[in-house]
Design a protein around this motif. Structure first.
Motif, short mmCIF file in Angstrom:
data_model
loop_
_atom_site.label_atom_id
_atom_site.label_comp_id
_atom_site.label_asym_id
_atom_site.label_seq_id
_atom_site.Cartn_x
_atom_site.Cartn_y
_atom_site.Cartn_z
N VAL A 1 -35.18 14.91 54.70
CA VAL A 1 -36.26 14.00 54.34
C VAL A 1 -37.21 13.90 55.53
O VAL A 1 -36.83 13.42 56.60
N ASP A 2 -38.42 14.40 55.34
CA ASP A 2 -39.34 14.51 56.48
C ASP A 2 -40.71 13.93 56.12
O ASP A 2 -41.03 13.74 54.95
N ALA A 3 -41.50 13.72 57.12
CA ALA A 3 -42.94 13.46 57.04
C ALA A 3 -43.31 12.50 55.90
O ALA A 3 -42.90 11.34 55.90
N ASP A 4 -44.08 12.99 54.92
CA ASP A 4 -44.59 12.09 53.88
C ASP A 4 -43.46 11.50 53.02
O ASP A 4 -43.64 10.43 52.44
N ALA A 5 -42.34 12.17 52.93
CA ALA A 5 -41.23 11.58 52.17
C ALA A 5 -40.78 10.29 52.86
O ALA A 5 -40.41 9.31 52.21
N ILE A 6 -40.82 10.29 54.18
CA ILE A 6 -40.46 9.08 54.94
C ILE A 6 -41.56 8.03 54.78
O ILE A 6 -41.29 6.85 54.56
N ASN A 7 -42.80 8.49 54.85
CA ASN A 7 -43.93 7.55 54.68
C ASN A 7 -43.91 6.91 53.29
O ASN A 7 -44.22 5.72 53.14
N ILE A 8 -43.55 7.71 52.29
CA ILE A 8 -43.48 7.17 50.92
C ILE A 8 -42.41 6.08 50.84
O ILE A 8 -42.63 5.01 50.27
N ALA A 9 -41.27 6.34 51.45
CA ALA A 9 -40.19 5.34 51.44
C ALA A 9 -40.68 4.05 52.11
O ALA A 9 -40.46 2.94 51.61
N ALA A 10 -41.36 4.22 53.26
CA ALA A 10 -41.85 3.04 54.00
C ALA A 10 -42.84 2.24 53.14
O ALA A 10 -42.77 1.01 53.08
N ARG A 11 -43.73 2.95 52.48
CA ARG A 11 -44.73 2.26 51.63
C ARG A 11 -44.06 1.52 50.49
O ARG A 11 -44.42 0.41 50.11
N TYR A 12 -43.05 2.16 49.93
CA TYR A 12 -42.31 1.55 48.82
C TYR A 12 -41.64 0.26 49.30
O TYR A 12 -41.74 -0.79 48.64
N PHE A 13 -40.99 0.33 50.46
CA PHE A 13 -40.32 -0.88 50.98
C PHE A 13 -41.33 -2.00 51.20
O PHE A 13 -41.03 -3.18 51.00
N ASN A 14 -42.54 -1.62 51.63
CA ASN A 14 -43.56 -2.64 51.93
C ASN A 14 -43.99 -3.42 50.69
O ASN A 14 -44.59 -4.48 50.81
N THR A 15 -43.70 -2.88 49.52
CA THR A 15 -44.13 -3.58 48.30
C THR A 15 -43.20 -4.76 47.98
O THR A 15 -43.49 -5.56 47.10
N PHE A 16 -42.05 -4.84 48.69
CA PHE A 16 -41.12 -5.95 48.43
C PHE A 16 -41.16 -6.95 49.59
O PHE A 16 -40.79 -6.58 50.71
N PRO A 17 -41.60 -8.18 49.34
CA PRO A 17 -41.67 -9.16 50.43
C PRO A 17 -40.34 -9.28 51.17
O PRO A 17 -40.32 -9.41 52.40
N LEU A 18 -39.24 -9.18 50.46
CA LEU A 18 -37.92 -9.34 51.07
C LEU A 18 -37.62 -8.25 52.11
O LEU A 18 -36.84 -8.44 53.04
N MET A 19 -38.26 -7.12 51.91
CA MET A 19 -37.97 -5.98 52.81
C MET A 19 -38.90 -5.93 54.00
O MET A 19 -38.70 -5.12 54.90
N ARG A 20 -39.94 -6.77 53.99
CA ARG A 20 -40.88 -6.74 55.12
C ARG A 20 -40.16 -7.22 56.37
O ARG A 20 -39.60 -8.30 56.41
N GLY A 21 -40.16 -6.36 57.38
CA GLY A 21 -39.53 -6.72 58.66
C GLY A 21 -38.01 -6.73 58.60
O GLY A 21 -37.37 -7.06 59.59
N ASN A 22 -37.45 -6.38 57.46
CA ASN A 22 -35.99 -6.39 57.36
C ASN A 22 -35.44 -4.97 57.47
O ASN A 22 -35.17 -4.29 56.48
N THR A 23 -35.30 -4.52 58.71
CA THR A 23 -34.88 -3.14 58.98
C THR A 23 -33.54 -2.83 58.32
O THR A 23 -33.34 -1.78 57.72
N CYS A 24 -32.65 -3.79 58.44
CA CYS A 24 -31.28 -3.59 57.96
C CYS A 24 -31.27 -3.29 56.46
O CYS A 24 -30.64 -2.32 56.00
#
Ligand SMILES: NC(=O)C1=CN([C@@H]2O[C@H](COP(=O)(O)OP(=O)(O)OC[C@H]3O[C@@H](n4cnc5c(N)ncnc54)[C@H](O)[C@@H]3O)[C@@H](O)[C@H]2O)[C@@H](O)CC1
Ligand SMILES: [K+]
Length: 518
Positions: A350-373
């Motif tokens: 899993v590289d480059a934009d696949a990682i960016n896509i995952a990050a963007r997806y996580f950002n859509t959930f308030p619960l996941m903002r700043g929650n690395t774990c």
């Protein structure tokens, strides 16, 4: 494979040699001092005027002993005891007494010392005992040393560099040579410590193997002989023997990333490489790499059974799948990745934009903002076992929702967070990449700054995929792949130069690395 140690582990090796084996610390100190002098003698002459700058701990003791050996051998040498004389360690006090008996010149205050009088400096202020940031008078001493024009030899560590992570603690000596004892330290491999060391010389000062073996370390690096880990190529074989790689890459006008990844996979020995991309990339990729099989998908028809089936079939016939290079972060790209992940039962890279896509997806959930774990757990649950993530620092920062500077400053701690309770392998790409899985930490020592150019990450994905396709376990493939990638970059830098080399030169470098020409 070379074991690397942090300060705690090195101190444990010292303690075992001294207390369990019974080697007196002064014996180790003498050996250390002789090894420093023998390294120096390759570069100095009797015309040189040498200043040995000593702290009050045992690093300073090594320096005092080295000063005596240099004096005995006819060199012009003075000592500056920059450490507090009231805090001398027992061995260092013994060494100082010997020098006093020999009536050596020993300066005690910075104001007394004219650094311009000396052509060579020896830095014996702090070694692995450095505990906190260097300040005040000690910092002033280091500032003087760093403006000096002659060669600087550091004893064990450049003073101010943490042996644990290579960070500068307040300030640090920029050495030309560092003579270190017994084992290489983690802080000598990671940046910026590696740069402050200059040329690193590792010497044997008499630690018995049992002392070294008594200490477990999670850190290591590879060296040339580790190329023997490459998967063996059976004589009786066909293209199926060496595995099939699927590369899910390349949005419209982004075919270059797919090309580099596929080319690197072939050049690392994969039997077959299939590229899944959009139709508009077909002609160019066919022209560039006719050896690759092409499957094209229509991003506008992803909800149709036909397109889904195409993805399912391609995934089903692969041994390993690269996803991300040049994919873009559109919703359609995400949909493709969702299907691939849903169908895949083999390791993914899993590289480059696949990682960016995952990050963007996580950002859509308030619960996941700043929650690395939570984010890392989610990844672990959604990706097949043996999957490798290859983020560079910015991608990792997005994925973990943390500032990139925090991640860069705490790469080893970041590796710990990533691998906690997970089956995934992480390649944290930096000037010294860290490959982490469970409790093990591989620090990569190959490569050069010419590789900081577009496309070298795509090349890495191809190399990793080819190794897995040929039967390697994901963690081993990640470590060896990162090492080979760096070596191929070193070949490219030697053939071109660090300014002119580009990603395809790194692919060309694979030929020499895998052909045993280095
Ligand atoms: N027996 C042993 O343990 C051996 C040690 N050796 C040498 O000893 C070194 C380790 O010796 P030590 O453990 O005495 O440690 P160091 O000599 O590296 O430094 C420790 C001293 O510096 C002080 N200190 C630490 N950080 C400071 C800061 N930021 N500002 C001001 N003072 C600070 C400490 O309080 C202590 O007095 C090795 O790097 C190596 O050079 C070698 O002689 C081989 C054998
Ligand atoms: K030092």
């Amino acid at each position: 494979m070379k074991k690397l140690v942090n300060s705690k582990q090195m101190k444990a090796i010292d303690a075992y040699a001294i207390h369990t084996i019974g080697i007196p610390p002064l014996v180790l100190m003498e050996n250390a001092a002789y090894s420093v002098v023998s390294c120096m003698e390759k570069s100095i002459s009797k015309e040189d005027i040498i200043l040995v700058v000593c702290g009050s701990g045992n690093n300073g003791g090594d320096g005092l002993a080295a000063a005596r050996i240099l004096l005995n051998r006819g060199y012009q040498v003075d000592v500056f005891l920059a450490g507090n004389p009231a805090h001398l360690s027992e061995e260092t006090a013994t060494q100082l007494k010997i020098l006093e008996n020999l009536e050596m010149v020993i300066w005690n205050h910075l104001e007394e010392v004219n650094f311009a009088n000396y052509t060579i400096l020896v830095d014996a202020l702090f070694g692995i005992g450095l505990e906190r940031d260097i300040e005040d008078e000690q910092a002033a001493v280091i500032a003087e040393m760093n403006t000096h024009e002659g060669i600087i030899f550091a004893v064990d560590m450049p003073s101010g560099i943490s042996a644990d992570d290579g960070k500068v603690k307040g300030t640090a000596v920029r050495a030309d040579y560092t003579v270190t004892f017994g084992e290489e330290k983690v802080g000598q491999i990671l940046f910026p410590g590696s740069e402050y060391c200059g040329t690193l010389v590792v010497t044997d000062i008499g630690f018995p193997p049992s002392a070294v073996d008594s200490v477990a370390s999670e850190f290591y690096r590879y060296e040339k002989m580790d190329l023997a880990r490459l998967p063996w190529r059976r004589a009786y074989s066909n293209k199926g023997t060496f595995g099939r790689v699927l590369i899910v890459a390349g949005a419209k006008n982004m075919s270059g990333a797919a090309y580099l990844s596929a080319l690197a996979a072939y050049r690392t020995g994969a039997g077959l490489v299939e590229i899944m991309t959009v139709e508009s990339n077909r002609l160019i990729l066919q022209g560039q790499l006719p050896e690759a099989i092409l499957t094209t998908i229509n991003p506008d028809l992803l909800d149709t059974t036909e397109e889904k089936e195409k993805i399912k079939q391609a995934v089903g016939r692969s041994d390993v799948i690269v996803m991300g290079p040049g994919l873009g972060v559109s919703d359609k790209a995400k949909k493709v990745l969702d299907f691939v992940t849903l169908y895949a039962q083999v390791p993914l890279i899993v590289d480059a934009d696949a990682i960016n896509i995952a990050a963007r997806y996580f950002n859509t959930f308030p619960l996941m903002r700043g929650n690395t774990c939570l984010r890392l757990n989610e990844l672990n649950n959604s990706l097949p076992k043996g999957t490798i993530l290859t983020p560079h620092l910015l991608e990792l920062a997005r994925l973990m929702d943390q500032p990139a500077s925090d991640i860069q400053d705490n790469l080893l701690k970041t590796a710990d967070s990533c691998t906690k309770d997970t089956d995934l392998v992480y390649v944290l790409k930096d000037a010294r990449s860290v490959v982490a899985y469970e409790d093990e930490r591989y620090l990569n020592y190959s490569g050069n700054n010419g590789m900081a150019t577009a496309g070298t990450g795509d090349v890495l994905t191809g190399i990793l995929a080819a190794l897995i396709a040929q039967g390697m376990d994901s963690f081993e493939a990640a470590k060896l792949g990162v090492y080979i990638h760096g070596l191929a970059g070193d070949v490219a830098a030697a053939k071109k130069n660090r300014y002119s080399m580009i990603a395809s030169d790194v692919v060309n470098g694979l030929e020499d690395v895998l052909g045993g020409m280095i």
